[in-house]
Enzyme design. Structure first.
Site, PDB file in Angstrom:
ATOM      1  N   LYS A 117       0.825  -1.212   0.000  1.00  0.00           N
ATOM      2  CA  LYS A 117       0.000   0.000   0.000  1.00  0.00           C
ATOM      3  C   LYS A 117       0.858   1.261   0.000  1.00  0.00           C
ATOM      4  CE  LYS A 117      -3.013  -2.894  -0.280  1.00  0.00           C
ATOM      5  NZ  LYS A 117      -3.504  -3.187  -1.624  1.00  0.00           N
ATOM      6  N   GLY A 168      -8.680  -3.743   2.226  1.00  0.00           N
ATOM      7  CA  GLY A 168      -9.958  -4.288   2.634  1.00  0.00           C
ATOM      8  C   GLY A 168     -10.239  -4.195   4.126  1.00  0.00           C
ATOM      9  N   GLY A 169      -9.487  -3.361   4.840  1.00  0.00           N
ATOM     10  CA  GLY A 169      -9.825  -3.098   6.246  1.00  0.00           C
ATOM     11  C   GLY A 169      -9.146  -3.994   7.254  1.00  0.00           C
ATOM     12  N   GLU A 204      -2.090   7.093   8.123  1.00  0.00           N
ATOM     13  CA  GLU A 204      -2.802   8.040   7.262  1.00  0.00           C
ATOM     14  C   GLU A 204      -3.710   8.875   8.142  1.00  0.00           C
ATOM     15  OE1 GLU A 204      -5.299   6.222   4.327  1.00  0.00           O
ATOM     16  OE2 GLU A 204      -3.626   5.579   3.089  1.00  0.00           O
ATOM     17  N   LYS A 241     -18.597  -5.048   0.891  1.00  0.00           N
ATOM     18  CA  LYS A 241     -19.563  -4.297   0.096  1.00  0.00           C
ATOM     19  C   LYS A 241     -20.882  -5.051   0.057  1.00  0.00           C
ATOM     20  CE  LYS A 241     -15.898  -2.318  -2.645  1.00  0.00           C
ATOM     21  NZ  LYS A 241     -15.004  -2.606  -3.766  1.00  0.00           N
ATOM     22  N   GLU A 292      -6.197   2.735  -2.835  1.00  0.00           N
ATOM     23  CA  GLU A 292      -5.413   1.558  -3.216  1.00  0.00           C
ATOM     24  C   GLU A 292      -5.869   1.042  -4.575  1.00  0.00           C
ATOM     25  OE1 GLU A 292      -7.235  -2.045  -0.694  1.00  0.00           O
ATOM     26  OE2 GLU A 292      -6.700  -0.369   0.576  1.00  0.00           O
ATOM     27  N   ARG A 296      -7.449  -7.157  -9.848  1.00  0.00           N
ATOM     28  CA  ARG A 296      -8.261  -8.317 -10.261  1.00  0.00           C
ATOM     29  C   ARG A 296      -9.570  -7.821 -10.861  1.00  0.00           C
ATOM     30  NH1 ARG A 296      -9.233  -7.309  -4.761  1.00  0.00           N
ATOM     31  NH2 ARG A 296     -11.396  -6.663  -4.510  1.00  0.00           N
TER      32      ARG A 296
HETATM   33  C1  MV4 Z   1      -9.696   5.024   5.334  1.00  0.00           C
HETATM   34  C2  MV4 Z   1     -10.855   5.612   5.875  1.00  0.00           C
HETATM   35  C3  MV4 Z   1     -10.765   6.901   6.338  1.00  0.00           C
HETATM   36  N1  MV4 Z   1      -9.582   7.553   6.274  1.00  0.00           N
HETATM   37  N2  MV4 Z   1      -8.558   5.715   5.290  1.00  0.00           N
HETATM   38  C4  MV4 Z   1     -11.420   0.637   4.825  1.00  0.00           C
HETATM   39  C5  MV4 Z   1     -11.001  -0.450   3.897  1.00  0.00           C
HETATM   40  C6  MV4 Z   1      -9.674  -0.048   3.369  1.00  0.00           C
HETATM   41  N3  MV4 Z   1      -9.546  -0.394   1.987  1.00  0.00           N
HETATM   42  C7  MV4 Z   1      -9.607   1.429   3.588  1.00  0.00           C
HETATM   43  N4  MV4 Z   1     -10.673   1.770   4.455  1.00  0.00           N
HETATM   44  C8  MV4 Z   1     -10.801   3.030   4.923  1.00  0.00           C
HETATM   45  N5  MV4 Z   1      -9.679   3.785   4.869  1.00  0.00           N
HETATM   46  C9  MV4 Z   1      -8.515   6.943   5.768  1.00  0.00           C
HETATM   47  N6  MV4 Z   1      -7.356   7.609   5.736  1.00  0.00           N
HETATM   48  C10 MV4 Z   1     -12.024   4.865   5.896  1.00  0.00           C
HETATM   49  C11 MV4 Z   1     -11.993   3.570   5.438  1.00  0.00           C
HETATM   50  C12 MV4 Z   1     -13.234   2.868   5.544  1.00  0.00           C
HETATM   51  C13 MV4 Z   1     -13.891   2.400   4.420  1.00  0.00           C
HETATM   52  C14 MV4 Z   1     -13.370   2.563   3.157  1.00  0.00           C
HETATM   53  C15 MV4 Z   1     -14.033   2.097   2.058  1.00  0.00           C
HETATM   54  C16 MV4 Z   1     -15.238   1.465   2.221  1.00  0.00           C
HETATM   55  C17 MV4 Z   1     -15.775   1.284   3.463  1.00  0.00           C
HETATM   56  C18 MV4 Z   1     -15.108   1.736   4.575  1.00  0.00           C
HETATM   57  C19 MV4 Z   1     -15.680   1.553   5.839  1.00  0.00           C
HETATM   58  C20 MV4 Z   1     -15.025   2.017   6.922  1.00  0.00           C
HETATM   59  C21 MV4 Z   1     -13.797   2.661   6.792  1.00  0.00           C
END
Ligand code: MV4
Length: 518
Positions: A117, A168-169, A204, A241, A292, A296
Site C-alpha cells: 500500500k 480491505g480493512g 494516514e 460491500k 489503493e 483483479r
Molecule cells: C480510510 C478511511 C478513512 N480515512 N482511510 C477501509 C477499507 C480499506 N480499503 C480502507 N478503508 C478506509 N480507509 C482513511 N485515511 C475509511 C476507510 C473505511 C472504508 C473505506 C471504504 C469502504 C468502506 C469503509 C468503511 C469504513 C472505513
C-alpha cells in the site's frame, strides 16, 4: 497469441461468469473443484473438470501446485483466477508465467507493487494524484513508538494505522489521541503479521465519513489505458460491500473527468495491464484521495458492464492474448443509464448476518426488463460452509436511478430462496430507506444504521411459517377443519400469517390462512 483453452481457478458465480465469457468467444474451458464442489454448477458447465483436493481452500483453490498440474494435464494455455483465492497472489502469476501459461491479469510485478500500500501511494503521488496525508515510508517493526507518535502529530489526529500488505480493512485501527497510538500499533502489527505474514504498518490521516468511489480500468499491452465511469461502493457492512451502483449519484461530469484521469494516470505510470480498479475516498468537501489498487476483476464489475455495454471479462481475455483495446474512450466514460447491484448472500440478516449454509430446496431467480442475475445456485444446491457465502449478484439497470431502484425492488419481490436464509429481506428493507433513495450515505452509514436498529428483524414473515402453515392446512383438511397445529405456532407467526389475508393469492397464502384459522 492464440489461446484455445482456459482454466478457471475459481468457483461459484465468478467461475460461471468466466465460463460464459469463454463460451461466447468459442474458447474451451477447464473447471477445477474441491471435494464439496464436485457437482457444482461451474463443474457441470465447463468442458472439462479436474479435482484439486479437499474442501478447505488451503487444500484446493489456494494450491498453486495442484492448479498448475491441472492446467498442464488438460493442456490449458491460460488461467483466469477470478477474484479472491489466488487472484492477487504474485507467486501464482509468476508460476503461471514460468510454466508458459498465460495468467489472465496483470503481471506479477504489478501485483507485487500494488500489493504494497505504501508503494502504491508513492506511485499515485508520482503520477500527481492526491493521496490521504500520511507516512511515505513503511514503518517496520524496528521503528520506535516515539518516532511514530511524532509522525502522527505531524499528520494530525485522528490517524489510521494500516497494514502495508493490507487492504480491505484488515489490520486497520483508528486512533484519536497520541496516548492510544502505541497499543494500536501493537494490535495492528500483530494482526497484519498473522494475516499477511508482514507486520509493517503506515499511518494516514483519518477522513470522516468519506464515500468510497472506485474507477474500473482496462489496459492493453500496447500502451492504451481506458477508465470507466466510477462506481459508488459506500454501502458496506464491516468492510464487505453490500450494494454497489454506477454512476455515483454525487459525482458530477467534471469530477468524473478528474477521477478517471487520475486513475488512468496511476495505471499508466506503472505500466499496468489487464483489468484493475483504483479506489478513492471522497470527503465531505468533494475532494478525492487515492486509496489503493485492486489488481483483479471485481465482484461488482457487472454494474459497469450494464452502463458501458462492454464485456469486461471478455476484454480481460482479449487483452491477455495481445489484442488492442479498440473501444472508443467515450463509450466507457459516458454513463448509459444507471445500474445497481445487490450481493445476495447465504446469511441470516435476522441473526447478525451469520452465514446460513445448507441445501437450497427451491429457487426462483428474477428476470424481466433490466434485470441480470449472476449466480451459480440451483434448486438442490448445497451452499458449502467453506467459502464466501455469495449465492448471486442481482443487478438492475434503468434509464435513470429511480427506474433502476424500482426494477431492483420488483426483482427482489420475485426472488425466492427456500431452505436457507439469505440477505434478501435486508435488501427489501434497504431499497426503501429514505437515505438510500436520496443517496445520502457514506462508508460508515450502514454500520451506523444497523447499530441503531439493534437487531430488529428484517423478515416480515418467518419462511418456515409457510411450510408449517401448508402442513397445518393439510391436517386441517383431514381433520375436518380443526387446525391442530395452531398452538405450536408462535404469536408472531400467527400475526404474520393473518396479515397475509389478501384475496386471490397463491395456494400458499390460502394454505397459510386455512391452516392457521382452522
Ligand atoms: C480510510 C478511511 C478513512 N480515512 N482511510 C477501509 C477499507 C480499506 N480499503 C480502507 N478503508 C478506509 N480507509 C482513511 N485515511 C475509511 C476507510 C473505511 C472504508 C473505506 C471504504 C469502504 C468502506 C469503509 C468503511 C469504513 C472505513
Amino acid at each position: 497469441m492464440i489461446l484455445r483453452k482456459i482454466l478457471i481457478a475459481n468457483r461459484g458465480e465468478i467461475a460461471v461468469r468466466v465460463i460464459r465469457a469463454c463460451r461466447d468467444m468459442g474458447l474451451a474451458t477447464v473447471a477445477v473443484y474441491s471435494e464439496c464442489d464436485r457437482a457444482a454448477r461451474h463443474v457441470r458447465m465447463a468442458d472439462e473438470a479436474i479435482a484439486i483436493g479437499p474442501s478447505p481452500p488451503r487444500e484446493s483453490y489456494l494450491r498453486i501446485d495442484r492448479i498448475l498440474d491441472a492446467a498442464r494435464a488438460s493442456g490449458a494455455d491460460a488461467i483466469h483466477p477470478g477474484y479472491g483465492f489466488l487472484s492477487e497472489n504474485e507467486d501464482f502469476a509468476a508460476a503461471c508465467r514460468d510454466a508458459g501459461i498465460t495468467f489472465i491479469g496483470p503481471t506479477a510485478e504489478a501485483i507485487t507493487l500494488m500489493g504494497s500500500k505504501t508503494a502504491a501511494r508513492r506511485a499515485a503521488m508520482a503520477a500527481g494524484v492526491p493521496v490521504v496525508p500520511g507516512t511515505e515510508e513503511p514503518l517496520a517493526a524496528d521503528v520506535p513508538d516515539a518516532l511514530i507518535v511524532e509522525r502522527a502529530r505531524q499528520i494530525g489526529f485522528p490517524v489510521m494505522v494500516k497494514a502495508v500488505a493490507g487492504g480491505g480493512g484488515k489490520g486497520m485501527r483508528v486512533v484519536s489521541s497520541p496516548a492510544d497510538l502505541p497499543s494500536a500499533i501493537r494490535a495492528a502489527r500483530s494482526e497484519a503479521g498473522a494475516a499477511f505474514g508482514d507486520s509493517t504498518i503506515y499511518l494516514e490521516r483519518r477522513l470522516e465519513r468519506p464515500r468510497h468511489i472506485e474507477v474500473q480500468l482496462l489496459a492493453d499491452h500496447h500502451g492504451t489505458v481506458l477508465a470507466c465511469v466510477e462506481r459508488e461502493c459506500s454501502i458496506q457492512r464491516r468492510h464487505q460491500k453490500v450494494i454497489e451502483e454506477t454512476p455515483s449519484p454525487v459525482v458530477s461530469p467534471e469530477q468524473r473527468a478528474r477521477l478517471t484521469t487520475a486513475a488512468a494516470a496511476v495505471a499508466a505510470s506503472v505500466g499496468y495491464t489487464n483489468a484493475g480498479t483504483v479506489e478513492f475516498l471522497l470527503d465531505e468537501q468533494g475532494r478525492f484521495y487515492f486509496l489503493e489498487v485492486n489488481t483483479r476483476i471485481q465482484v461488482e464489475h457487472p454494474v459497469t458492464e450494464m452502463i458501458t455495454g462492454v464485456d469486461l471479462v471478455t476484454w480481460q481475455i482479449r487483452i491477455a492474448r495481445g489484442e488492442r483495446l479498440d473501444v472508443p474512450a467515450d463509450q466507457l466514460l459516458v454513463p448509459r443509464g444507471h445500474a445497481i447491484e445487490c450481493r445476495v448472500y447465504a446469511e441470516d440478516p435476522d441473526a447478525g448476518f451469520l452465514p446460513s449454509p445448507g441445501r437450497i430446496t427451491s429457487l426462483r431467480i428474477p428476470s424481466g426488463p433490466g434485470i441480470r442475475d449472476d449466480g451459480w445456485a440451483e434448486t438442490g444446491t448445497d451452499v458449502p460452509v467453506f467459502y464466501d457465502p455469495l449465492i448471486s449478484k442481482l443487478i438492475a439497470w434503468g434509464a435513470d436511478r429511480p427506474q433502476a431502484i424500482a426494477r431492483m425492488r420488483r426483482a427482489l419481490m420475485e426472488y425466492e430462496v427456500r431452505g436457507i436464509r439469505t440477505s434478501l429481506p435486508f435488501f427489501q428493507w434497504m431499497l426503501r430507506q429514505p437515505s438510500f433513495v436520496s443517496a445520502e450515505f457514506h462508508t460508515e452509514f450502514l454500520d451506523e444504521l444497523l447499530q441503531r436498529r439493534a437487531g430488529e428483524g428484517f423478515s416480515d414473515i418467518d419462511p418456515s411459517v409457510e411450510e408449517v402453515a401448508a402442513i397445518a392446512a393439510c391436517i386441517a383438511d383431514v381433520e375436518g377443519g380443526e387446525g391442530t397445529l395452531k398452538p405450536v405456532l408462535s404469536a408472531s407467526a400467527r400475526v404474520a400469517a393473518d396479515s397475509s389475508d389478501r384475496p386471490g393469492r397463491s395456494w400458499k397464502d390460502r394454505a397459510r390462512l386455512e391452516g392457521l384459522r382452522g
